[in-house]
Scaffold this active site. Structure first.
Site, PDB file in Angstrom:
ATOM      1  N   GLU A  46     -12.620   5.891   5.831  1.00  0.00           N
ATOM      2  CA  GLU A  46     -11.732   5.824   6.981  1.00  0.00           C
ATOM      3  C   GLU A  46     -10.876   7.081   7.032  1.00  0.00           C
ATOM      4  OE1 GLU A  46     -10.244   1.651   8.045  1.00  0.00           O
ATOM      5  OE2 GLU A  46      -9.965   1.818   5.896  1.00  0.00           O
ATOM      6  N   GLU A  47     -10.440   7.391   8.267  1.00  0.00           N
ATOM      7  CA  GLU A  47      -9.562   8.538   8.448  1.00  0.00           C
ATOM      8  C   GLU A  47      -8.231   8.344   7.730  1.00  0.00           C
ATOM      9  OE1 GLU A  47      -6.679   7.797  10.182  1.00  0.00           O
ATOM     10  OE2 GLU A  47      -7.478   5.770  10.440  1.00  0.00           O
ATOM     11  N   SER A  48      -7.878   7.087   7.433  1.00  0.00           N
ATOM     12  CA  SER A  48      -6.578   6.777   6.826  1.00  0.00           C
ATOM     13  C   SER A  48      -6.617   6.973   5.310  1.00  0.00           C
ATOM     14  CB  SER A  48      -6.167   5.351   7.173  1.00  0.00           C
ATOM     15  OG  SER A  48      -7.192   4.435   6.838  1.00  0.00           O
ATOM     16  N   LYS A  56      -1.892 -10.033  -0.065  1.00  0.00           N
ATOM     17  CA  LYS A  56      -3.160 -10.315   0.613  1.00  0.00           C
ATOM     18  C   LYS A  56      -4.097 -11.055  -0.323  1.00  0.00           C
ATOM     19  CE  LYS A  56      -5.585  -5.991  -0.338  1.00  0.00           C
ATOM     20  NZ  LYS A  56      -6.516  -5.024   0.218  1.00  0.00           N
ATOM     21  N   ARG A  72      -0.892   5.254  16.869  1.00  0.00           N
ATOM     22  CA  ARG A  72      -1.788   6.212  16.234  1.00  0.00           C
ATOM     23  C   ARG A  72      -2.661   6.835  17.327  1.00  0.00           C
ATOM     24  NH1 ARG A  72      -0.377   5.274  11.155  1.00  0.00           N
ATOM     25  NH2 ARG A  72      -0.720   3.295  10.092  1.00  0.00           N
ATOM     26  N   ASP A  89      -5.635   2.656  -3.692  1.00  0.00           N
ATOM     27  CA  ASP A  89      -6.911   2.620  -2.963  1.00  0.00           C
ATOM     28  C   ASP A  89      -7.113   3.833  -2.060  1.00  0.00           C
ATOM     29  OD1 ASP A  89      -5.055   1.810  -1.102  1.00  0.00           O
ATOM     30  OD2 ASP A  89      -6.027  -0.097  -0.614  1.00  0.00           O
ATOM     31  N   ARG A  90      -6.042   4.564  -1.786  1.00  0.00           N
ATOM     32  CA  ARG A  90      -6.199   5.743  -0.921  1.00  0.00           C
ATOM     33  C   ARG A  90      -6.288   7.018  -1.738  1.00  0.00           C
ATOM     34  NH1 ARG A  90      -2.712   5.273   4.552  1.00  0.00           N
ATOM     35  NH2 ARG A  90      -3.204   3.114   5.037  1.00  0.00           N
ATOM     36  N   SER A 130       0.805  -1.219   0.000  1.00  0.00           N
ATOM     37  CA  SER A 130       0.000   0.000   0.000  1.00  0.00           C
ATOM     38  C   SER A 130       0.842   1.275   0.000  1.00  0.00           C
ATOM     39  CB  SER A 130      -0.948  -0.024   1.191  1.00  0.00           C
ATOM     40  OG  SER A 130      -1.810   1.060   1.120  1.00  0.00           O
ATOM     41  N   HIS A 131       0.680   2.065   1.050  1.00  0.00           N
ATOM     42  CA  HIS A 131       1.320   3.376   1.129  1.00  0.00           C
ATOM     43  C   HIS A 131       2.754   3.287   1.645  1.00  0.00           C
ATOM     44  CE1 HIS A 131      -0.452   2.068   4.802  1.00  0.00           C
ATOM     45  NE2 HIS A 131       0.372   2.847   5.467  1.00  0.00           N
ATOM     46  N   ASP A 148      -2.115   6.559  -3.464  1.00  0.00           N
ATOM     47  CA  ASP A 148      -1.029   5.840  -2.792  1.00  0.00           C
ATOM     48  C   ASP A 148      -0.425   4.754  -3.683  1.00  0.00           C
ATOM     49  OD1 ASP A 148      -3.176   4.110  -2.757  1.00  0.00           O
ATOM     50  OD2 ASP A 148      -2.595   3.204  -0.857  1.00  0.00           O
ATOM     51  N   ASP A 194      -0.897   1.528  -4.131  1.00  0.00           N
ATOM     52  CA  ASP A 194      -1.757   0.582  -4.843  1.00  0.00           C
ATOM     53  C   ASP A 194      -3.089   1.189  -5.275  1.00  0.00           C
ATOM     54  OD1 ASP A 194      -2.537   0.737  -2.164  1.00  0.00           O
ATOM     55  OD2 ASP A 194      -3.382  -1.282  -2.165  1.00  0.00           O
ATOM     56  N   THR A 212     -10.916  -0.681  12.507  1.00  0.00           N
ATOM     57  CA  THR A 212     -10.038  -0.283  11.401  1.00  0.00           C
ATOM     58  C   THR A 212      -9.755  -1.486  10.501  1.00  0.00           C
ATOM     59  OG1 THR A 212      -9.001   1.456  12.663  1.00  0.00           O
ATOM     60  CG2 THR A 212      -7.701   0.528  10.880  1.00  0.00           C
ATOM     61  N   LYS A 272     -11.387   0.153  -0.816  1.00  0.00           N
ATOM     62  CA  LYS A 272     -11.427   1.594  -0.967  1.00  0.00           C
ATOM     63  C   LYS A 272     -10.837   1.940  -2.330  1.00  0.00           C
ATOM     64  CE  LYS A 272      -7.386   2.124   2.057  1.00  0.00           C
ATOM     65  NZ  LYS A 272      -7.160   0.807   2.641  1.00  0.00           N
TER      66      LYS A 272
HETATM   67  C1  G16 Z   1      -5.056  -0.535   5.453  1.00  0.00           C
HETATM   68  C2  G16 Z   1      -6.472  -0.943   5.685  1.00  0.00           C
HETATM   69  C3  G16 Z   1      -7.266   0.225   6.172  1.00  0.00           C
HETATM   70  C4  G16 Z   1      -6.622   0.838   7.404  1.00  0.00           C
HETATM   71  C5  G16 Z   1      -5.192   1.205   7.084  1.00  0.00           C
HETATM   72  C6  G16 Z   1      -4.427   1.678   8.293  1.00  0.00           C
HETATM   73  O1  G16 Z   1      -5.007   0.352   4.386  1.00  0.00           O
HETATM   74  O2  G16 Z   1      -7.067  -1.452   4.533  1.00  0.00           O
HETATM   75  O3  G16 Z   1      -8.557  -0.215   6.462  1.00  0.00           O
HETATM   76  O4  G16 Z   1      -7.316   1.955   7.827  1.00  0.00           O
HETATM   77  O5  G16 Z   1      -4.522   0.080   6.592  1.00  0.00           O
HETATM   78  O6  G16 Z   1      -4.312   0.641   9.206  1.00  0.00           O
HETATM   79  P1  G16 Z   1      -3.390   0.752  10.459  1.00  0.00           P
HETATM   80  O7  G16 Z   1      -3.882   1.934  11.242  1.00  0.00           O
HETATM   81  O8  G16 Z   1      -3.569  -0.554  11.191  1.00  0.00           O
HETATM   82  O9  G16 Z   1      -1.976   0.989   9.989  1.00  0.00           O
HETATM   83  P2  G16 Z   1      -3.941   0.205   3.241  1.00  0.00           P
HETATM   84  O10 G16 Z   1      -4.188   1.350   2.316  1.00  0.00           O
HETATM   85  O11 G16 Z   1      -2.608   0.265   3.948  1.00  0.00           O
HETATM   86  O12 G16 Z   1      -4.189  -1.129   2.637  1.00  0.00           O
END
Ligand code: G16
Length: 539
Positions: A361-363, A124, A494, A279-280, A111-112, A275, A277, A342, A374
């Site tokens: 989500e806030e993320s 995944k 966090r 999704d963000r 991801s990010h 990001d 991949d 989350t 997402k």
């Molecule tokens: C993933 C999950 C999200 C989550 C985020 C942050 O996103 O799919 O639902 O909000 O991680 O998670 P954490 O607070 O546990 O680091 P992504 O974009 O990283 O796949």
């Protein structure tokens, strides 16, 4: 077809979103193979099944896809659909899984997190609904990985993944598809492309920072080629294995080039970043940053302006640490609002059951029932559709929104790479103190409740415990603390901060939240346990 004897790795426990480790961990002999075999074991085998495979193109993506194809063949899969070059954005993969009626998909991404030989990699599994595997399945993966003694793999030459078309490994079809086409076609069904195109023709300007990650080709095709945004609207649009050294996390800290442009004198009307991949998303107006929680609320209030949502939305869902801004919109619209732990996987059942249409989500994640992930570009397009219909600036839309619903001042403070035992001790001490907190006064605010969030899924009644500590105040303010489940080094704390206001809607969030921030440090004793006084990242 060969059976390889192996020794189980004991650390293959999926986190918030699949298994994420340093790339070199995945590159060691058998590590990837063991986990892929565990994935197949957790879903009752691969025999006769069809899967989608693709990743965000980061370093090791190309090698990993070849391994997965050979293992799928040796495990008896019937067909694997692969994005060209082994590349698919996460939402595009989710879409393909659904559109093609497959048995699921394997997505390669951290991801990010940064990419490269010395950075991060991840893998995944998404289910047949297109969504991330639920906890019951990820626990089965961990169990299988922990006890693995052998895996199945075919010995073949690499498959050509650069040419669209079909080939074969030992009777398993390998179908290479255009990575962008089906996703772009889906977007055309949801949004008024004519209205958005007319807005661009009328002089509307935009910047999209793809951060050298997977979204570049998707954004260029949709924004520039189909919607007529000026050439060059998409920057950092060529995906690179190391993301060009960028940290593809679309937030004000890491998307600083975009932020600087959007806050500058010649800022475009609208800005966005995505990001690793895809999704963000982060969205920014000229001179105004929009927090993900506020973006979700605005999208919920205005989704009906886009053709795909013209009939209205069924309900909304947000992760617990996300601000309650969207709850206020839902209440005004007479809709149900759900609060989940989350992790996007928790939205799947609500979406499948038709209880919600929008989630966020806030993320920096926002999405809808069009896929089960997402979707960064989707959120950008919904914003563009709203802007095309309302013909107002982003700042004007936000001001009207806050005036109508009030403002949930919100911020997240991240304290990164803390030693894990220190972070664990802090969380344990905080959990132990929860029962004594209600009634206490801190920073002039009275604590009304404190708990460790537990969630009972309204669809299948599964229970998820210890999903984050919540401290609620009588004035509606809130502190949430949890440890990230997506990092690969030490622990990331966090700290989520929220305060609701009906007046004084133009303050700087950090100033508006100052007493809540001080209260959080006092109650959790962050400095005492971790030695940290300041966060590494503020969003
Ligand atoms: C993933 C999950 C999200 C989550 C985020 C942050 O996103 O799919 O639902 O909000 O991680 O998670 P954490 O607070 O546990 O680091 P992504 O974009 O990283 O796949």
């Amino acid at each position: 077809m060969t059976t390889i004897q192996t020794v189980a790795f004991k650390d293959q426990k999926p986190g918030t979103s699949g298994l994420r480790k340093k790339t070199r961990v995945f590159m060691q002999p058998h590590y990837l193979e063991n986990f892929v075999q565990a994935i197949f074991a957790s879903i009752g085998g691969a025999k006769g099944k069809t899967f989608v495979v693709g990743g965000d193109g980061r370093f090791f993506n190309d090698r990993a896809v070849q391994v997965i194809l050979r293992m799928a063949a040796a495990n008896g899969a019937a067909r694997v659909i692969v994005g060209q070059g082994g590349v698919l954005s996460t939402p595009a993969a989710s879409n393909l899984i659904r559109q093609r009626g497959t048995d699921g998909g394997i997505i390669l991404s951290a991801s990010h997190n940064p990419g490269g030989e010395d950075e991060d990699f991840g893998i995944k599994f998404n289910m047949a609904n297109g969504g991330p595997a639920p906890e019951s399945v990820t626990e089965a993966m961990y169990e299988a990985a922990s006890n693995l003694t052998h895996y199945e793999i075919a010995e073949t030459q690499d498959i050509d993944l650069n040419t669209i078309g079909q080939s074969d490994i030992g009777g398993m079809a390998v179908e290479v598809v255009d990575s962008v086409a089906d996703y772009a076609a889906l977007m055309e069904t949801l949004f008024d492309f004519d209205a958005i195109r007319a807005m661009f023709t009328g002089g509307f300007t935009m910047r999209f920072d793809a951060m050298c990650a997977v979204t570049g080709p998707y954004a260029t095709e949709i924004l520039e080629n189909r919607l007529g945004a000026a050439p060059g609207t998409v920057t950092h649009g060529t995906p690179l294995p190391d993301f060009g050294g960028m940290h593809p996390d679309p937030n004000p800290t890491w998307a600083h080039e975009l932020m600087a442009e959007m806050m500058g004198d010649d800022a475009p009307d609208f800005g966005a970043a995505s990001d690793g991949d895809g999704d963000r998303n982060m969205v920014v107006g000229r001179g105004i940053y929009i927090s993900p929680s506020d973006s979700l609320a605005v999208l919920a209030a205005n989704a009906h302006l886009a053709p795909g949502y013209a009939k209205g939305i069924a309900g909304v869902a947000r992760s617990m640490p996300t601000s309650a801004a969207v709850d206020r919109v839902a209440a005004a619209m007479g809709l149900q609002s759900y609060e989940t732990p989350t992790g996007w996987k928790f939205f799947g059942n609500l979406l499948d059951a038709g209880k919600v249409t929008l989630c966020g989500e806030e993320s920096f994640g926002t999405g809808s029932d069009h896929v089960r992930e997402k979707d960064g570009l989707w959120a950008v397009l919904l914003w563009l559709n709203i802007l095309a219909v309302r013909r107002q600036s982003v700042a004007a839309i936000m001001a009207e929104h806050f005036a109508k619903y009030g403002r949930n001042y919100y911020s997240r403070h991240d304290f990164e790479t803390i030693e894990s035992d220190k972070a664990d001790s802090m969380m344990t001490a905080l959990r132990d103190s929860l029962a004594s907190l209600p009634g206490q006064e801190v920073e002039g605010m009275t604590i009304s409740a404190a708990d460790d969030f537990a969630y009972t899924d309204p669809v299948d009644a599964s229970v998820s415990k210890k999903q984050g500590v919540r401290i609620l105040f009588a004035d509606g303010s809130r502190i949430v603390l949890r440890l990230s489940g997506t990092g690969t080094q030490g622990a990331t704390l966090r700290l989520y901060l929220e305060r609701y206001a009906e007046t004084g809607l133009d303050s700087d969030p950090q100033e508006a939240l100052a007493p809540v921030i001080r209260a959080a440090h006092k109650l959790a004793r962050i400095t005492e346990f971790t030695g940290r006084t300041e966060p590494d990242v503020v969003t």
